[in-house]
Write a protein that holds these residues in place. Structure first.
Motif, PDB file in Angstrom:
ATOM      1  N   LEU A  15       0.910  -0.877   0.164  1.00 25.35           N
ATOM      2  CA  LEU A  15      -0.074   0.156  -0.165  1.00 25.35           C
ATOM      3  C   LEU A  15       0.615   0.755   0.210  1.00 25.35           C
ATOM      4  CD1 LEU A  15      -2.896  -1.076   2.842  1.00 25.35           C
ATOM      5  CD2 LEU A  15      -2.972  -1.142  -0.176  1.00 25.35           C
ATOM      6  N   VAL A  16       1.830   1.237   0.812  1.00 26.90           N
ATOM      7  CA  VAL A  16       3.251   2.560   0.535  1.00 26.90           C
ATOM      8  C   VAL A  16       3.257   2.716  -0.743  1.00 26.90           C
ATOM      9  CG1 VAL A  16       5.211   2.927   1.700  1.00 26.90           C
ATOM     10  CG2 VAL A  16       3.673   2.238   3.255  1.00 26.90           C
ATOM     11  N   ARG A  17       3.773   1.863  -1.151  1.00 27.96           N
ATOM     12  CA  ARG A  17       4.565   1.737  -2.868  1.00 27.96           C
ATOM     13  C   ARG A  17       3.566   1.952  -3.876  1.00 27.96           C
ATOM     14  NH1 ARG A  17       7.025  -3.041  -0.507  1.00 27.96           N
ATOM     15  NH2 ARG A  17       5.473  -4.540  -1.887  1.00 27.96           N
ATOM     16  N   ALA A  18       2.030   1.774  -3.930  1.00 33.00           N
ATOM     17  CA  ALA A  18       1.071   2.020  -4.644  1.00 33.00           C
ATOM     18  C   ALA A  18       1.237   3.673  -3.627  1.00 33.00           C
ATOM     19  CB  ALA A  18      -0.251   1.246  -4.282  1.00 33.00           C
ATOM     20  N   ASN A  19       1.346   4.307  -3.132  1.00 33.15           N
ATOM     21  CA  ASN A  19       0.658   5.483  -2.495  1.00 33.15           C
ATOM     22  C   ASN A  19      -0.916   5.420  -2.161  1.00 33.15           C
ATOM     23  OD1 ASN A  19       1.553   7.615  -1.835  1.00 33.15           O
ATOM     24  ND2 ASN A  19       1.354   8.927  -3.301  1.00 33.15           N
ATOM     25  N   ARG A  20      -1.029   4.156  -1.216  1.00 29.19           N
ATOM     26  CA  ARG A  20      -2.446   4.319  -0.802  1.00 29.19           C
ATOM     27  C   ARG A  20      -2.224   3.551   0.515  1.00 29.19           C
ATOM     28  NH1 ARG A  20      -5.576  -0.302  -3.816  1.00 29.19           N
ATOM     29  NH2 ARG A  20      -6.998   0.552  -2.093  1.00 29.19           N
ATOM     30  N   PHE A  21      -1.923   4.367   1.292  1.00 30.84           N
ATOM     31  CA  PHE A  21      -1.302   3.904   2.957  1.00 30.84           C
ATOM     32  C   PHE A  21      -2.314   5.204   3.430  1.00 30.84           C
ATOM     33  CE2 PHE A  21       0.829   3.494   7.047  1.00 30.84           C
ATOM     34  CZ  PHE A  21      -0.176   2.110   7.027  1.00 30.84           C
ATOM     35  N   PRO A  22      -2.913   5.192   4.354  1.00 32.35           N
ATOM     36  CA  PRO A  22      -3.906   5.456   4.931  1.00 32.35           C
ATOM     37  C   PRO A  22      -3.050   7.223   5.693  1.00 32.35           C
ATOM     38  CG  PRO A  22      -3.908   4.010   6.350  1.00 32.35           C
ATOM     39  CD  PRO A  22      -3.074   3.586   4.599  1.00 32.35           C
ATOM     40  N   CYS A  23      -1.618   7.144   5.799  1.00 37.89           N
ATOM     41  CA  CYS A  23      -0.934   8.481   6.118  1.00 37.89           C
ATOM     42  C   CYS A  23       0.654   8.536   5.714  1.00 37.89           C
ATOM     43  CB  CYS A  23      -1.216   8.279   7.462  1.00 37.89           C
ATOM     44  SG  CYS A  23       0.609   6.821   8.561  1.00 37.89           S
ATOM     45  N   ARG A  24       0.795  10.095   5.779  1.00 35.69           N
ATOM     46  CA  ARG A  24       2.179   9.591   5.269  1.00 35.69           C
ATOM     47  C   ARG A  24       3.238   8.642   5.288  1.00 35.69           C
ATOM     48  NH1 ARG A  24       3.346  16.181   5.523  1.00 35.69           N
ATOM     49  NH2 ARG A  24       2.786  15.498   7.705  1.00 35.69           N
ATOM     50  N   VAL A  25       4.204   8.424   4.392  1.00 34.26           N
ATOM     51  CA  VAL A  25       4.987   6.914   5.094  1.00 34.26           C
ATOM     52  C   VAL A  25       6.697   7.696   4.783  1.00 34.26           C
ATOM     53  CG1 VAL A  25       5.697   4.857   4.980  1.00 34.26           C
ATOM     54  CG2 VAL A  25       3.548   5.189   5.864  1.00 34.26           C
ATOM     55  N   ASP A  38       0.742  12.288  12.404  1.00 29.23           N
ATOM     56  CA  ASP A  38       0.279  12.289  10.320  1.00 29.23           C
ATOM     57  C   ASP A  38      -0.221  10.617  11.370  1.00 29.23           C
ATOM     58  OD1 ASP A  38       0.950  14.047   9.041  1.00 29.23           O
ATOM     59  OD2 ASP A  38       2.904  12.773   8.846  1.00 29.23           O
ATOM     60  N   VAL A  39       0.095   9.886  11.674  1.00 29.57           N
ATOM     61  CA  VAL A  39      -0.869   9.159  12.311  1.00 29.57           C
ATOM     62  C   VAL A  39      -2.335   8.944  13.525  1.00 29.57           C
ATOM     63  CG1 VAL A  39      -0.787   6.237  13.789  1.00 29.57           C
ATOM     64  CG2 VAL A  39       1.399   6.903  12.806  1.00 29.57           C
ATOM     65  N   MET A  40      -1.879  10.220  14.095  1.00 25.66           N
ATOM     66  CA  MET A  40      -3.013  10.475  14.795  1.00 25.66           C
ATOM     67  C   MET A  40      -4.271  10.881  13.705  1.00 25.66           C
ATOM     68  SD  MET A  40      -1.118  11.758  17.988  1.00 25.66           S
ATOM     69  CE  MET A  40      -2.851  12.226  19.227  1.00 25.66           C
ATOM     70  N   GLU A  41      -3.568  11.969  12.586  1.00 27.08           N
ATOM     71  CA  GLU A  41      -4.431  12.094  11.657  1.00 27.08           C
ATOM     72  C   GLU A  41      -5.078  11.059  10.679  1.00 27.08           C
ATOM     73  OE1 GLU A  41      -4.591  14.804   8.017  1.00 27.08           O
ATOM     74  OE2 GLU A  41      -3.112  15.355   9.274  1.00 27.08           O
ATOM     75  N   ALA A  42      -4.583  10.157  10.607  1.00 26.95           N
ATOM     76  CA  ALA A  42      -5.450   9.707   9.767  1.00 26.95           C
ATOM     77  C   ALA A  42      -6.957   8.919  11.235  1.00 26.95           C
ATOM     78  CB  ALA A  42      -4.100   8.435   9.256  1.00 26.95           C
ATOM     79  N   MET A  43      -6.467   8.781  12.222  1.00 27.48           N
ATOM     80  CA  MET A  43      -6.669   8.053  12.684  1.00 27.48           C
ATOM     81  C   MET A  43      -8.157   8.532  13.215  1.00 27.48           C
ATOM     82  SD  MET A  43      -4.541   6.226  15.413  1.00 27.48           S
ATOM     83  CE  MET A  43      -5.439   5.237  16.507  1.00 27.48           C
ATOM     84  N   GLY A  44      -7.796  10.235  12.614  1.00 28.64           N
ATOM     85  CA  GLY A  44      -9.512  10.913  13.182  1.00 28.64           C
ATOM     86  C   GLY A  44      -9.315  11.790  14.046  1.00 28.64           C
ATOM     87  N   ILE A  45      -7.686  11.839  15.180  1.00 34.79           N
ATOM     88  CA  ILE A  45      -7.581  12.211  16.667  1.00 34.79           C
ATOM     89  C   ILE A  45      -7.172  13.241  16.274  1.00 34.79           C
ATOM     90  CG2 ILE A  45      -6.292  11.976  18.582  1.00 34.79           C
ATOM     91  CD1 ILE A  45      -6.678   9.155  17.878  1.00 34.79           C
ATOM     92  N   ASP A  46      -7.894  14.365  16.808  1.00 31.28           N
ATOM     93  CA  ASP A  46      -7.669  15.778  16.196  1.00 31.28           C
ATOM     94  C   ASP A  46      -6.383  16.508  17.432  1.00 31.28           C
ATOM     95  OD1 ASP A  46      -9.166  15.956  13.825  1.00 31.28           O
ATOM     96  OD2 ASP A  46     -10.195  16.618  15.763  1.00 31.28           O
TER      97      ASP A  46
END
Length: 66
Positions: A15-25, A38-46
């Protein structure tokens, strides 16, 4: 990190290689890494920042009940 985001760890590199992972890596020394923010943002934690004023206000509120 993948499990936190509901992603199968075995599928995460693809998913990372395909640029489809839920957050920046980023790749650092051969390993995939993501920032906590970035992980917290992807989890919806503000707003992962703890503000000093909020901390002091909470302490003052707690003192009233001692």
């Amino acid at each position: 990190m993948a499990e936190l985001l509901g992603v199968d760890a075995a599928k995460a590199p693809g998913l990372v290689r395909a640029n489809r992972f839920p957050c920046r890596v980023s790749k650092v020394k051969g390993k995939y890494v993501a920032s906590v923010a970035d992980v917290m943002e992807a989890m919806g934690i503000d707003d992962p920042i703890v503000r000093t004023g909020d901390l002091l206000g909470g302490a003052e509120f707690a003192r009233r009940w001692d």
